[in-house]
Motif scaffolding. Structure first.
Motif, mmCIF file in Angstrom:
data_model
loop_
_atom_site.group_PDB
_atom_site.id
_atom_site.type_symbol
_atom_site.label_atom_id
_atom_site.label_comp_id
_atom_site.label_asym_id
_atom_site.label_seq_id
_atom_site.Cartn_x
_atom_site.Cartn_y
_atom_site.Cartn_z
ATOM 1 N N GLY A 98 0.804 -1.221 0.000
ATOM 2 C CA GLY A 98 0.000 0.000 0.000
ATOM 3 C C GLY A 98 0.835 1.269 0.000
ATOM 4 N N ALA A 99 2.074 1.202 0.487
ATOM 5 C CA ALA A 99 2.942 2.380 0.514
ATOM 6 C C ALA A 99 3.368 2.805 -0.891
ATOM 7 C CB ALA A 99 4.171 2.116 1.383
ATOM 8 N N PHE A 100 3.234 1.906 -1.863
ATOM 9 C CA PHE A 100 3.542 2.280 -3.247
ATOM 10 C C PHE A 100 2.418 3.118 -3.849
ATOM 11 C CE2 PHE A 100 6.198 -1.528 -2.703
ATOM 12 C CZ PHE A 100 7.413 -1.046 -3.156
ATOM 13 N N ALA A 101 1.207 3.017 -3.301
ATOM 14 C CA ALA A 101 0.044 3.762 -3.815
ATOM 15 C C ALA A 101 -0.029 3.652 -5.334
ATOM 16 C CB ALA A 101 0.085 5.219 -3.358
ATOM 17 N N ASP A 102 0.074 2.415 -5.824
ATOM 18 C CA ASP A 102 0.127 2.152 -7.264
ATOM 19 C C ASP A 102 -0.856 1.040 -7.616
ATOM 20 O OD1 ASP A 102 0.715 1.516 -9.888
ATOM 21 O OD2 ASP A 102 2.810 0.983 -9.497
ATOM 22 N N PRO A 103 -2.019 1.388 -8.193
ATOM 23 C CA PRO A 103 -2.998 0.369 -8.555
ATOM 24 C C PRO A 103 -2.474 -0.638 -9.587
ATOM 25 C CG PRO A 103 -3.963 2.563 -8.741
ATOM 26 C CD PRO A 103 -2.500 2.745 -8.474
ATOM 27 N N ASP A 104 -1.377 -0.300 -10.271
ATOM 28 C CA ASP A 104 -0.793 -1.216 -11.251
ATOM 29 C C ASP A 104 0.309 -2.089 -10.664
ATOM 30 O OD1 ASP A 104 -2.426 -0.340 -13.382
ATOM 31 O OD2 ASP A 104 -1.126 1.391 -13.688
ATOM 32 N N PHE A 105 0.529 -2.013 -9.349
ATOM 33 C CA PHE A 105 1.538 -2.859 -8.720
ATOM 34 C C PHE A 105 1.155 -4.316 -8.959
ATOM 35 C CE2 PHE A 105 4.069 -4.859 -5.456
ATOM 36 C CZ PHE A 105 5.218 -4.070 -5.438
ATOM 37 N N PRO A 106 2.131 -5.174 -9.237
ATOM 38 C CA PRO A 106 1.810 -6.579 -9.507
ATOM 39 C C PRO A 106 1.084 -7.233 -8.327
ATOM 40 C CG PRO A 106 4.118 -6.115 -10.002
ATOM 41 C CD PRO A 106 3.566 -4.905 -9.321
ATOM 42 N N PRO A 107 0.207 -8.193 -8.607
ATOM 43 C CA PRO A 107 -0.545 -8.850 -7.537
ATOM 44 C C PRO A 107 0.311 -9.841 -6.761
ATOM 45 C CG PRO A 107 -1.044 -9.883 -9.627
ATOM 46 C CD PRO A 107 -0.162 -8.696 -9.931
ATOM 47 N N PRO A 108 -0.117 -10.175 -5.541
ATOM 48 C CA PRO A 108 0.598 -11.191 -4.779
ATOM 49 C C PRO A 108 0.438 -12.560 -5.431
ATOM 50 C CG PRO A 108 -1.391 -10.526 -3.625
ATOM 51 C CD PRO A 108 -1.265 -9.649 -4.826
ATOM 52 N N TYR A 109 1.433 -13.411 -5.234
ATOM 53 C CA TYR A 109 1.343 -14.780 -5.731
ATOM 54 C C TYR A 109 1.629 -15.790 -4.641
ATOM 55 C CZ TYR A 109 6.281 -13.650 -6.406
ATOM 56 O OH TYR A 109 7.562 -13.208 -6.223
ATOM 57 N N VAL A 110 1.763 -15.290 -3.400
ATOM 58 C CA VAL A 110 1.947 -16.150 -2.235
ATOM 59 C C VAL A 110 0.982 -15.663 -1.160
ATOM 60 C CG1 VAL A 110 3.554 -16.883 -0.425
ATOM 61 C CG2 VAL A 110 4.382 -16.550 -2.754
ATOM 62 N N SER A 111 0.344 -16.609 -0.470
ATOM 63 C CA SER A 111 -0.540 -16.295 0.643
ATOM 64 C C SER A 111 -0.141 -17.182 1.816
ATOM 65 C CB SER A 111 -2.003 -16.551 0.245
ATOM 66 O OG SER A 111 -2.872 -16.289 1.320
ATOM 67 N N VAL A 112 0.107 -16.570 2.976
ATOM 68 C CA VAL A 112 0.554 -17.344 4.137
ATOM 69 C C VAL A 112 -0.393 -17.145 5.319
ATOM 70 C CG1 VAL A 112 2.974 -17.349 3.414
ATOM 71 C CG2 VAL A 112 2.143 -15.527 4.897
ATOM 72 N N TYR A 113 -0.335 -18.085 6.244
ATOM 73 C CA TYR A 113 -1.191 -18.133 7.429
ATOM 74 C C TYR A 113 -2.670 -18.126 7.042
ATOM 75 C CZ TYR A 113 2.891 -17.855 10.300
ATOM 76 O OH TYR A 113 4.093 -18.142 10.891
ATOM 77 N N GLU A 114 -2.987 -18.918 6.046
ATOM 78 C CA GLU A 114 -4.372 -18.970 5.575
ATOM 79 C C GLU A 114 -5.325 -19.573 6.604
ATOM 80 O OE1 GLU A 114 -3.979 -20.734 1.672
ATOM 81 O OE2 GLU A 114 -3.906 -18.719 0.816
ATOM 82 N N GLU A 115 -4.788 -20.278 7.602
ATOM 83 C CA GLU A 115 -5.654 -20.779 8.670
ATOM 84 C C GLU A 115 -6.218 -19.638 9.515
ATOM 85 O OE1 GLU A 115 -1.408 -20.878 10.272
ATOM 86 O OE2 GLU A 115 -2.393 -21.341 8.373
ATOM 87 N N ARG A 116 -5.688 -18.430 9.323
ATOM 88 C CA ARG A 116 -6.164 -17.248 10.059
ATOM 89 C C ARG A 116 -7.069 -16.364 9.194
ATOM 90 N NH1 ARG A 116 -2.453 -16.522 14.555
ATOM 91 N NH2 ARG A 116 -1.877 -18.642 15.072
ATOM 92 N N VAL A 117 -7.392 -16.808 7.984
ATOM 93 C CA VAL A 117 -8.245 -16.015 7.096
ATOM 94 C C VAL A 117 -9.610 -15.815 7.755
ATOM 95 C CG1 VAL A 117 -9.481 -16.016 4.886
ATOM 96 C CG2 VAL A 117 -7.121 -16.777 4.984
ATOM 97 N N HIS A 118 -10.118 -14.615 7.685
ATOM 98 C CA HIS A 118 -11.457 -14.348 8.193
ATOM 99 C C HIS A 118 -12.475 -15.083 7.327
ATOM 100 C CE1 HIS A 118 -10.746 -10.854 11.012
ATOM 101 N NE2 HIS A 118 -9.551 -11.166 10.575
ATOM 102 N N PRO A 119 -13.419 -15.765 7.938
ATOM 103 C CA PRO A 119 -14.354 -16.564 7.143
ATOM 104 C C PRO A 119 -15.216 -15.733 6.192
ATOM 105 C CG PRO A 119 -14.984 -16.567 9.476
ATOM 106 C CD PRO A 119 -13.651 -15.883 9.369
#
Length: 133
Positions: A98-119
């Motif tokens: 978010g500090a880049f404030a760039d809507p064209d920033f590449p998307p994430p391709y790794v997601s971690v601690y998914e057991e903590r994802v809000h349902p």
């Protein structure tokens, strides 16, 4: 070579990141949720030699869900966290996407601690259209 700039809300603390990040990820750990005030954190990891840092920062070191610690750098004026240095990965800097404030920033391709994802968290394609009231 790609050059991106990240900054705090007031612009006092800013980074120039040269080249592409070695990893872009989102983290659902409880500590990232508390740090961001959101349901996950998004970060881009760069080799330290590709990052130039300017401005003053306050620092705070905390232990994450992994048990490892990281030192977070935030602006002493506006309080925005801009980057952190994971102790388990010397030589790398993680920058808040978010500090880049760039809507064209590449998307994430790794997601971690998914057991903590809000349902109730939805995939972006499943979000309802914005309604103005």
């Amino acid at each position: 070579m790609t050059k991106r700039t990240a900054a705090c809300s007031c612009g006092q603390l800013h980074l120039a990141c040269n080249g592409e990040p070695v990893r872009i990820s989102i983290c659902h750990c409880l500590e990232c949720q508390k740090r961001t005030g959101s349901i996950f954190g998004a970060q881009a990891r760069y080799p330290r030699e590709q990052v130039t840092i300017e401005g003053d920062s306050s620092q705070w070191t905390r232990r994450g869900d992994s048990g490892e610690s990281a030192t977070f750098h935030f602006c002493p004026t506006c309080g925005a966290t801009v980057y952190w240095e994971p102790n388990a990965m010397p030589g790398f800097v993680s920058v808040a996407v978010g500090a880049f404030a760039d809507p064209d920033f590449p998307p994430p391709y790794v997601s971690v601690y998914e057991e903590r994802v809000h349902p109730w968290a939805l995939a972006l394609g499943e979000l309802p259209l914005e309604r103005h009231f």
